[in-house]
Design a protein around this motif. Structure first.
Motif, PDB file in Angstrom:
ATOM      1  N   LEU A  12      91.595 -38.828  47.032  1.00 30.19           N
ATOM      2  CA  LEU A  12      91.213 -37.459  47.467  1.00 30.19           C
ATOM      3  C   LEU A  12      89.881 -37.034  47.181  1.00 30.19           C
ATOM      4  N   MET A  37      96.034 -38.180  42.616  1.00 29.42           N
ATOM      5  CA  MET A  37      96.436 -37.706  41.386  1.00 29.42           C
ATOM      6  C   MET A  37      96.136 -35.972  41.028  1.00 29.42           C
ATOM      7  N   GLU A  38      95.148 -35.593  41.855  1.00 30.63           N
ATOM      8  CA  GLU A  38      94.938 -34.066  41.634  1.00 30.63           C
ATOM      9  C   GLU A  38      95.523 -33.254  42.488  1.00 30.63           C
ATOM     10  N   HIS A  79      91.718 -51.369  44.667  1.00 31.08           N
ATOM     11  CA  HIS A  79      91.867 -51.501  46.018  1.00 31.08           C
ATOM     12  C   HIS A  79      92.675 -52.617  46.303  1.00 31.08           C
ATOM     13  N   ASN A 125      79.939 -48.273  55.871  1.00 32.96           N
ATOM     14  CA  ASN A 125      79.332 -46.911  56.742  1.00 32.96           C
ATOM     15  C   ASN A 125      78.057 -47.098  57.075  1.00 32.96           C
ATOM     16  N   LYS A 224      84.315 -37.036  38.926  1.00 29.19           N
ATOM     17  CA  LYS A 224      84.750 -38.428  39.398  1.00 29.19           C
ATOM     18  C   LYS A 224      86.165 -38.859  38.186  1.00 29.19           C
ATOM     19  N   THR A 225      86.963 -39.524  38.865  1.00 29.25           N
ATOM     20  CA  THR A 225      88.042 -39.855  38.026  1.00 29.25           C
ATOM     21  C   THR A 225      87.568 -40.474  36.813  1.00 29.25           C
TER      22      THR A 225
HETATM   23  N1  LIG Z   1      81.270 -45.842  51.529  1.00 23.14           N
HETATM   24  C1  LIG Z   1      80.875 -44.812  50.819  1.00 23.14           C
HETATM   25  O1  LIG Z   1      79.579 -44.338  51.217  1.00 23.14           O
HETATM   26  C2  LIG Z   1      81.324 -44.410  49.654  1.00 23.14           C
HETATM   27  C3  LIG Z   1      81.007 -43.164  49.002  1.00 23.14           C
HETATM   28  C4  LIG Z   1      81.380 -42.783  47.580  1.00 23.14           C
HETATM   29  C5  LIG Z   1      82.662 -43.703  47.238  1.00 23.14           C
HETATM   30  N2  LIG Z   1      82.964 -44.716  47.865  1.00 23.14           N
HETATM   31  C6  LIG Z   1      83.886 -45.699  47.201  1.00 23.14           C
HETATM   32  O2  LIG Z   1      85.042 -45.157  47.423  1.00 23.14           O
HETATM   33  C7  LIG Z   1      86.281 -45.354  46.385  1.00 23.14           C
HETATM   34  C8  LIG Z   1      86.508 -43.890  45.701  1.00 23.14           C
HETATM   35  O3  LIG Z   1      85.178 -43.343  45.374  1.00 23.14           O
HETATM   36  P1  LIG Z   1      85.256 -41.810  45.119  1.00 23.14           P
HETATM   37  O4  LIG Z   1      83.694 -41.445  44.896  1.00 23.14           O
HETATM   38  O5  LIG Z   1      85.625 -41.015  46.145  1.00 23.14           O
HETATM   39  O6  LIG Z   1      86.174 -41.729  43.551  1.00 23.14           O
HETATM   40  P2  LIG Z   1      86.731 -40.431  43.166  1.00 23.14           P
HETATM   41  O7  LIG Z   1      86.906 -40.724  41.540  1.00 23.14           O
HETATM   42  O8  LIG Z   1      85.952 -39.236  43.423  1.00 23.14           O
HETATM   43  O9  LIG Z   1      88.093 -40.480  43.715  1.00 23.14           O
HETATM   44  C9  LIG Z   1      89.022 -41.332  43.471  1.00 23.14           C
HETATM   45  C10 LIG Z   1      90.516 -40.915  43.931  1.00 23.14           C
HETATM   46  O10 LIG Z   1      91.558 -41.949  43.725  1.00 23.14           O
HETATM   47  C11 LIG Z   1      92.460 -41.373  43.229  1.00 23.14           C
HETATM   48  N3  LIG Z   1      93.385 -42.255  42.646  1.00 23.14           N
HETATM   49  C12 LIG Z   1      92.994 -42.939  41.072  1.00 23.14           C
HETATM   50  N4  LIG Z   1      94.173 -43.588  40.860  1.00 23.14           N
HETATM   51  C13 LIG Z   1      95.074 -43.392  41.610  1.00 23.14           C
HETATM   52  C14 LIG Z   1      96.478 -43.731  41.812  1.00 23.14           C
HETATM   53  N5  LIG Z   1      96.998 -44.519  40.772  1.00 23.14           N
HETATM   54  N6  LIG Z   1      97.197 -43.476  42.704  1.00 23.14           N
HETATM   55  C15 LIG Z   1      96.735 -42.540  43.654  1.00 23.14           C
HETATM   56  N7  LIG Z   1      95.574 -42.145  43.832  1.00 23.14           N
HETATM   57  C16 LIG Z   1      94.523 -42.630  42.736  1.00 23.14           C
HETATM   58  C17 LIG Z   1      92.343 -40.052  42.425  1.00 23.14           C
HETATM   59  O11 LIG Z   1      93.210 -39.116  42.194  1.00 23.14           O
HETATM   60  C18 LIG Z   1      91.060 -39.539  43.354  1.00 23.14           C
HETATM   61  O12 LIG Z   1      91.739 -38.572  44.256  1.00 23.14           O
HETATM   62  C19 LIG Z   1      85.230 -46.288  45.418  1.00 23.14           C
HETATM   63  O13 LIG Z   1      85.616 -47.782  45.785  1.00 23.14           O
HETATM   64  C20 LIG Z   1      84.051 -46.058  45.685  1.00 23.14           C
HETATM   65  O14 LIG Z   1      83.101 -47.207  45.625  1.00 23.14           O
HETATM   66  C21 LIG Z   1      82.306 -45.164  48.856  1.00 23.14           C
END
Ligand SMILES: NC(=O)c1ccc[n+]([C@@H]2O[C@H](COP(=O)([O-])OP(=O)(O)OC[C@H]3O[C@@H](n4cnc5c(N)ncnc54)[C@H](O)[C@@H]3O)[C@@H](O)[C@H]2O)c1
Length: 367
Positions: A12, A37-38, A79, A125, A224-225
């Motif tokens: 999320l 998880m939030e 992932h 992206n 961040k998480t």
């Molecule tokens: N393509 C891009 O431009 C871009 C930008 C930012 C992040 N990302 C990638 O996206 C991914 C997430 O990054 P983010 O910045 O959104 O992280 P974040 O920490 O903001 O969010 C992570 C989410 O994962 C959820 N999560 C964690 N463990 C979980 C579980 N066991 N079950 C269900 N949900 C779970 C958390 O609840 C949270 O909602 C990373 O791999 C990051 O590299 C990509």
């Protein structure tokens, strides 16, 4: 499979929300499931997108969401287990970058896509930006000739994403800026060079800011998480010298070289995001200094009828996650899945693994 694809998103955070927006806007899909998880964000985003199935546990979403496609947008080490569970349940998967925390896990994801005959795409992206898209068209038309050298990098002045969050933990993120933002520039460079084969990698890495509590990105802290634990376990600058062979811009057997650099924090005047290509008929550079990319640029240097010519091609509209999701849906709909088993993500994971291994060994790694 129904006419409308039923989509779900795990995660999320910022990334997950880009996927939600893209599915909600695409007439080929209905966004029916979310997991994260939030609980407050789950309720808010679930209401915003009118999502029926909402779970804290992603396994419930996979088991009970009755989905066709799913996006995995969680901390990097999740992932692989989440994608593999979804693929084994018969879903097509779009995973966020980087593909996994290491190439071993990335290979397991590829194997799961193959054994289940499902699509596994990685969300790169930034290759959908206007400048990259126009550069690709010019390269395919032969304007640069054979590309024999490229330099690409993403360097931040002060941009550790949530100092102390999962991004800075080795087991959760796999590494620092090379995994997080270097992978985008690696993807852009290899994409523009026509996917040459990787022969060898020589890398170096440093952690000069994070361990001293310096270099945090403003606006990220605490969002961040896992934010809170301030230990810093990854690099904050990494660089790689990558030996390549072939690719669609060169004859098989001909070599080329990529110089890649990435940092979350460094004493530089401003952030730098660039890819410069050196070809036998022309050179080109794309660049921007802000992730939003309003200041993106594309320049080409060549000669016209023997006269040196500097060209500033018009740049078309920029896309990002909207296009990554749309391309994924097009592939799923096409039934032509053989080239979409995560191979592109795996290539990048192998190079980054080799960069870190080389940095540890102090020697070139031959693949
Ligand atoms: N393509 C891009 O431009 C871009 C930008 C930012 C992040 N990302 C990638 O996206 C991914 C997430 O990054 P983010 O910045 O959104 O992280 P974040 O920490 O903001 O969010 C992570 C989410 O994962 C959820 N999560 C964690 N463990 C979980 C579980 N066991 N079950 C269900 N949900 C779970 C958390 O609840 C949270 O909602 C990373 O791999 C990051 O590299 C990509």
């Amino acid at each position: 499979m129904a006419d409308t694809l039923r989509a779900g998103v795990i995660g999320l955070g910022w990334a997950g929300q880009q996927h939600m927006k893209a599915y909600a806007a695409d007439p080929r899909t209905e966004l029916v499931g979310l997991a994260g998880m939030e609980s407050d964000a789950l309720a808010r985003l679930g209401d915003e997108y009118g999502v029926e199935h909402r779970y804290a546990d992603y396994a419930d979403l996979i088991a009970r969401g009755e989905l066709d496609v799913i996006s995995v947008c969680t901390p990097t080490s999740l992932h692989a287990p989440m994608s593999i569970a979804a693929l084994d349940a018969g879903l097509h998967v779009l995973s966020e970058k980087p593909m996994a925390e290491n190439a071993t896990r990335a290979k397991e994801m590829v194997a799961a896509a193959e054994r289940n005959d499902r699509v596994l795409d990685i969300s790169f992206n930034h290759r959908r930006r206007g400048d990259v898209t126009e550069a690709k068209k010019l390269i395919e038309a032969g304007v640069l000739g054979r590309i024999y050298y490229a330099k690409a990098g993403w360097l931040r002045r002060s941009g550790i994403p949530g100092l102390g969050s999962w991004f800075t933990k080795k087991t959760l993120a796999g590494g620092g800026p090379m995994m997080d933002i270097g992978v985008h520039m690696l993807d852009i460079a290899l994409h523009l060079m026509g996917e040459p084969e990787v022969k060898a990698v020589s890398g170096a890495s440093y952690a000069e800011f994070g361990p001293r509590g310096r270099g945090a990105a403003t606006g990220y802290a605490g969002t961040k998480t896992g934010s809170g634990d301030t230990s810093y376990e990854v690099e904050d600058l990494a660089t790689a010298f990558v030996r390549l062979e072939g690719g669609s811009t060169g004859d098989p057997g001909l070599t080329s070289t990529l110089l890649l650099e990435s940092s979350w924090a460094s004493y530089i005047p401003e952030d730098q995001i660039y890819c410069t290509l050196y070809g036998t008929e022309g050179g080109a550079t794309i660049g921007w200094s802000r992730p939003g990319g309003g200041d993106q640029s594309l320049e080409v240097w060549t000669q016209l009828a023997g006269v040196p010519a500097d060209v500033r091609p018009a740049i078309g509209p920029s896309h990002g996650h909207d296009a990554a999701v749309a391309d994924f849906l097009t592939t799923v709909g096409s039934g032509d899945w053989a080239d979409h088993r995560g191979q592109v993500g795996l290539t990048r994971a192998l190079i980054i693994d080799a960069c870190y291994a080389s940095a540890d060994a102090g020697a070139e790694i031959v693949l």
